[in-house]
Design a protein around this motif. Structure first.
Motif, PDB file in Angstrom:
ATOM      1  N   ILE A  30       0.835  -1.202   0.000  1.00  2.87           N
ATOM      2  CA  ILE A  30       0.000   0.000   0.000  1.00  2.87           C
ATOM      3  C   ILE A  30       0.869   1.251   0.000  1.00  2.87           C
ATOM      4  O   ILE A  30       0.587   2.223  -0.711  1.00  2.87           O
ATOM      5  N   PHE A  31       1.942   1.232   0.786  1.00  2.00           N
ATOM      6  CA  PHE A  31       2.850   2.385   0.843  1.00  2.00           C
ATOM      7  C   PHE A  31       3.430   2.689  -0.535  1.00  2.00           C
ATOM      8  O   PHE A  31       3.603   3.859  -0.904  1.00  2.00           O
ATOM      9  N   ASN A  32       3.741   1.644  -1.307  1.00  2.48           N
ATOM     10  CA  ASN A  32       4.355   1.843  -2.619  1.00  2.48           C
ATOM     11  C   ASN A  32       3.460   2.594  -3.591  1.00  2.48           C
ATOM     12  O   ASN A  32       3.946   3.150  -4.584  1.00  2.48           O
ATOM     13  N   ALA A  33       2.144   2.607  -3.326  1.00  2.00           N
ATOM     14  CA  ALA A  33       1.252   3.377  -4.193  1.00  2.00           C
ATOM     15  C   ALA A  33       1.525   4.874  -4.072  1.00  2.00           C
ATOM     16  O   ALA A  33       1.242   5.639  -5.004  1.00  2.00           O
ATOM     17  N   ARG A  34       2.044   5.285  -2.950  1.00  2.00           N
ATOM     18  CA  ARG A  34       2.450   6.671  -2.725  1.00  2.00           C
ATOM     19  C   ARG A  34       3.609   6.649  -1.752  1.00  2.00           C
ATOM     20  O   ARG A  34       3.435   6.801  -0.539  1.00  2.00           O
ATOM     21  N   PRO A  35       4.841   6.431  -2.247  1.00  2.00           N
ATOM     22  CA  PRO A  35       5.996   6.250  -1.351  1.00  2.00           C
ATOM     23  C   PRO A  35       6.510   7.560  -0.753  1.00  2.00           C
ATOM     24  O   PRO A  35       7.671   7.921  -0.886  1.00  2.00           O
ATOM     25  N   ASN A  36       5.601   8.262  -0.097  1.00  2.00           N
ATOM     26  CA  ASN A  36       5.938   9.522   0.562  1.00  2.00           C
ATOM     27  C   ASN A  36       5.191   9.590   1.886  1.00  2.00           C
ATOM     28  O   ASN A  36       4.095   9.052   2.022  1.00  2.00           O
ATOM     29  N   LEU A  37       5.785  10.271   2.853  1.00  2.00           N
ATOM     30  CA  LEU A  37       5.136  10.514   4.131  1.00  2.00           C
ATOM     31  C   LEU A  37       5.146  12.010   4.406  1.00  2.00           C
ATOM     32  O   LEU A  37       6.136  12.700   4.111  1.00  2.00           O
ATOM     33  N   TYR A  38       4.044  12.506   4.987  1.00  2.00           N
ATOM     34  CA  TYR A  38       3.893  13.936   5.216  1.00  2.00           C
ATOM     35  C   TYR A  38       3.470  14.190   6.660  1.00  2.00           C
ATOM     36  O   TYR A  38       2.885  13.329   7.321  1.00  2.00           O
ATOM     37  N   ILE A  39       3.729  15.417   7.109  1.00  2.00           N
ATOM     38  CA  ILE A  39       3.225  15.918   8.379  1.00  2.00           C
ATOM     39  C   ILE A  39       2.281  17.068   8.048  1.00  2.00           C
ATOM     40  O   ILE A  39       2.659  18.024   7.385  1.00  2.00           O
ATOM     41  N   LYS A  88      16.520  -5.239 -15.702  1.00  2.00           N
ATOM     42  CA  LYS A  88      15.107  -4.909 -15.526  1.00  2.00           C
ATOM     43  C   LYS A  88      14.907  -4.176 -14.204  1.00  2.00           C
ATOM     44  O   LYS A  88      14.379  -4.732 -13.230  1.00  2.00           O
ATOM     45  N   PRO A  89      15.321  -2.923 -14.143  1.00  2.00           N
ATOM     46  CA  PRO A  89      15.120  -2.171 -12.901  1.00  2.00           C
ATOM     47  C   PRO A  89      13.640  -1.881 -12.671  1.00  2.00           C
ATOM     48  O   PRO A  89      12.881  -1.677 -13.619  1.00  2.00           O
ATOM     49  N   GLN A  90      13.251  -1.873 -11.418  1.00  2.00           N
ATOM     50  CA  GLN A  90      11.867  -1.584 -11.054  1.00  2.00           C
ATOM     51  C   GLN A  90      11.825  -0.311 -10.223  1.00  2.00           C
ATOM     52  O   GLN A  90      12.533  -0.185  -9.224  1.00  2.00           O
ATOM     53  N   VAL A  91      10.988   0.625 -10.665  1.00  2.00           N
ATOM     54  CA  VAL A  91      10.820   1.876  -9.933  1.00  2.00           C
ATOM     55  C   VAL A  91       9.690   1.676  -8.925  1.00  2.00           C
ATOM     56  O   VAL A  91       8.516   1.616  -9.292  1.00  2.00           O
ATOM     57  N   ARG A  92      10.052   1.521  -7.649  1.00  2.00           N
ATOM     58  CA  ARG A  92       9.073   1.305  -6.587  1.00  2.00           C
ATOM     59  C   ARG A  92       9.720   1.625  -5.258  1.00  2.00           C
ATOM     60  O   ARG A  92      10.945   1.564  -5.127  1.00  2.00           O
ATOM     61  N   GLY A  93       8.907   1.983  -4.279  1.00  2.00           N
ATOM     62  CA  GLY A  93       9.462   2.340  -2.971  1.00  2.00           C
ATOM     63  C   GLY A  93      10.219   1.191  -2.352  1.00  2.00           C
ATOM     64  O   GLY A  93      11.449   1.204  -2.266  1.00  2.00           O
ATOM     65  N   PHE A  94       9.497   0.166  -1.905  1.00  2.00           N
ATOM     66  CA  PHE A  94      10.126  -1.026  -1.343  1.00  2.00           C
ATOM     67  C   PHE A  94      10.218  -2.107  -2.425  1.00  2.00           C
ATOM     68  O   PHE A  94       9.343  -2.212  -3.284  1.00  2.00           O
ATOM     69  N   PRO A  95      11.257  -2.923  -2.398  1.00  2.00           N
ATOM     70  CA  PRO A  95      11.435  -3.951  -3.440  1.00  2.00           C
ATOM     71  C   PRO A  95      10.349  -5.017  -3.377  1.00  2.00           C
ATOM     72  O   PRO A  95       9.665  -5.189  -2.362  1.00  2.00           O
ATOM     73  N   ALA A  96      10.210  -5.761  -4.463  1.00  2.00           N
ATOM     74  CA  ALA A  96       9.156  -6.769  -4.596  1.00  2.00           C
ATOM     75  C   ALA A  96       9.241  -7.838  -3.515  1.00  2.00           C
ATOM     76  O   ALA A  96       8.219  -8.375  -3.083  1.00  2.00           O
ATOM     77  N   ALA A  97      10.460  -8.155  -3.065  1.00  2.00           N
ATOM     78  CA  ALA A  97      10.626  -9.209  -2.056  1.00  2.00           C
ATOM     79  C   ALA A  97      10.011  -8.842  -0.714  1.00  2.00           C
ATOM     80  O   ALA A  97       9.793  -9.710   0.132  1.00  2.00           O
ATOM     81  N   LEU A  98       9.708  -7.572  -0.503  1.00  2.00           N
ATOM     82  CA  LEU A  98       9.184  -7.122   0.784  1.00  2.00           C
ATOM     83  C   LEU A  98       7.706  -6.755   0.733  1.00  2.00           C
ATOM     84  O   LEU A  98       7.186  -6.154   1.694  1.00  2.00           O
ATOM     85  N   THR A  99       7.016  -7.082  -0.354  1.00  2.00           N
ATOM     86  CA  THR A  99       5.603  -6.724  -0.442  1.00  2.00           C
ATOM     87  C   THR A  99       4.750  -7.951  -0.751  1.00  2.00           C
ATOM     88  O   THR A  99       5.218  -8.928  -1.323  1.00  2.00           O
ATOM     89  N   ILE A 100       3.496  -7.889  -0.325  1.00  2.00           N
ATOM     90  CA  ILE A 100       2.491  -8.894  -0.664  1.00  2.00           C
ATOM     91  C   ILE A 100       1.315  -8.151  -1.301  1.00  2.00           C
ATOM     92  O   ILE A 100       0.739  -7.270  -0.663  1.00  2.00           O
TER      93      ILE A 100
END
Length: 267
Positions: A30-39, A88-100
Motif C-alpha cells: 500500500i505504501f508503494n502506491a504513494r511512497p511519501n510521508l507527510y506531516i 530490468k530495474p523496477q521503480v518502486r518504494g520497497f522492493p518486490a521481495a518485501l511486499t504482498i
C-alpha cells in the motif's frame, strides 16, 4: 518445569505473529502506491511537508533510487526507489521481495491488509479479556516497585546476555510488553482507522487527535517500524536466552527454570 503460558496467551501470540507478518508486507504494498510521508492535514505539489520520500531519478548512468529523509538525500539504488536487476530495474518504494503481493496490486494488498488488521483487533480484544479474567495482566505484566528497583541490574544483565530463568517475566519484559500492548498496538489501530474517509466522517475526532490523515499515515509508518524493531530484539533475546526452552513455553506452556541454589531460588 513450570506452567508459564496459558492456552489463551499461546494462541493469541501465534495469531499476532501471523497477522503482523501479513500486515507488514501488505502495508508496504500500500505504501508503494504513494511512497511519501507527510506531516500535516494536506499534501501535494503545493506543499513542502514531506518527511520521507522514495523516488527514482534519471542520471547518465541510468535510473538511481533516492530516499529523502527530513531533507537529506541518500542513494538507495537496489533497495529503495529503484530495485530489481540491472537489466530490468523496477521503480518502486520497497522492493518486490518485501511486499504482498510481490507485483503491483494495490487492491489485493488492501484486502489482505484489512483482513489481518481486523483479525489483529479481534485477537487483541480476546487476549485482553482473557488476561483480565485469569489475572495474567496484574499477576505477570504489571511492574511492581521491586521490579523497577531491579531495572538497572536487569539492563546490565541483558546487555551482557546474562539471563535468569525464573518462570516469571523480568522487568524489561514487563515494560516492553506493556508498551507494545497498551501504546503501540492502540496507536497503530487508531491511526489505521484515521486513514479511512468513512470512519473520519463518523468519528471526526480522529483527525483532530492525530493532526490529519497524512500525519496519521506517518505515525502509522513510524509505529510499524518500532514494532519491527521490537520483533528483531525479541527474536534476538529468544535465541540468546535459549530458543528451545522459550519456544517450548509458547507451544506447550511449560518452561524450564534455573535450579535452586543454597541461597534460594534464582531471581
Amino acid at each position: 518445569m513450570v506452567y508459564r503460558q496459558s492456552l489463551w496467551t499461546r494462541a493469541t501470540h501465534w495469531i499476532w505473529a501471523i497477522c503482523l507478518f501479513f500486515l507488514l508486507l501488505s502495508g508496504l504494498q500500500i505504501f508503494n502506491a504513494r511512497p511519501n510521508l507527510y506531516i500535516g492535514k494536506q499534501s501535494g505539489f503545493a506543499f513542502d511537508n514531506s518527511v520521507l520520500s522514495m523516488t527514482a531519478v534519471n542520471t547518465p548512468g541510468g535510473r538511481r533510487g533516492v530516499t529523502t529523509i527530513l531533507g537529506h538525500e541518500f542513494d538507495t539504488t537496489g533497495v529503495f526507489g529503484v530495485s530489481g536487476t540491472a537489466e530490468k530495474p523496477q521503480v518502486r518504494g520497497f522492493p518486490a521481495a518485501l511486499t504482498i503481493p510481490s507485483y503491483r496490486d494495490l487492491a489485493t494488498g488492501r484486502v489482505i491488509h484489512f483482513f489481518f488488521a481486523w483479525l489483529l483487533v479481534v485477537t487483541l480484544f480476546v487476549w485482553f479479556t482473557a488476561s483480565l479474567v485469569n489475572g495474567h495482566l496484574c499477576r505477570d505484566l504489571r511492574p511492581t516497585r521491586g521490579d523497577l528497583a531491579r531495572l538497572p541490574q536487569d539492563i546490565a544483565d541483558h546487555a551482557r546476555f546474562r539471563f535468569h530463568h525464573t518462570g516469571r517475566y523480568n522487568v524489561l519484559q514487563k515494560l516492553s510488553y506493556g508498551i507494545v500492548f497498551f501504546v503501540l498496538f492502540p496507536v497503530i489501530v487508531l491511526t489505521g482507522l484515521t486513514m479511512s474517509p468513512g470512519l473520519d466522517a463518523a468519528w471526526p475526532w480522529l483527525l483532530d487527535l492525530f493532526g490529519g490523515r497524512q500525519t496519521a499515515r506517518t505515525i502509522h509508518f513510524v509505529v510499524m517500524t518500532l514494532l519491527v524493531l521490537f520483533f528483531l530484539v525479541h527474536i534476538t533475546m529468544v535465541l540468546a536466552a535459549g530458543p528451545i526452552n522459550e519456544l517450548r513455553s509458547m507451544v506447550t506452556g511449560w518452561y524450564r527454570t534455573d535450579p535452586e541454589s543454597n541461597d534460594g531460588p534464582a531471581q
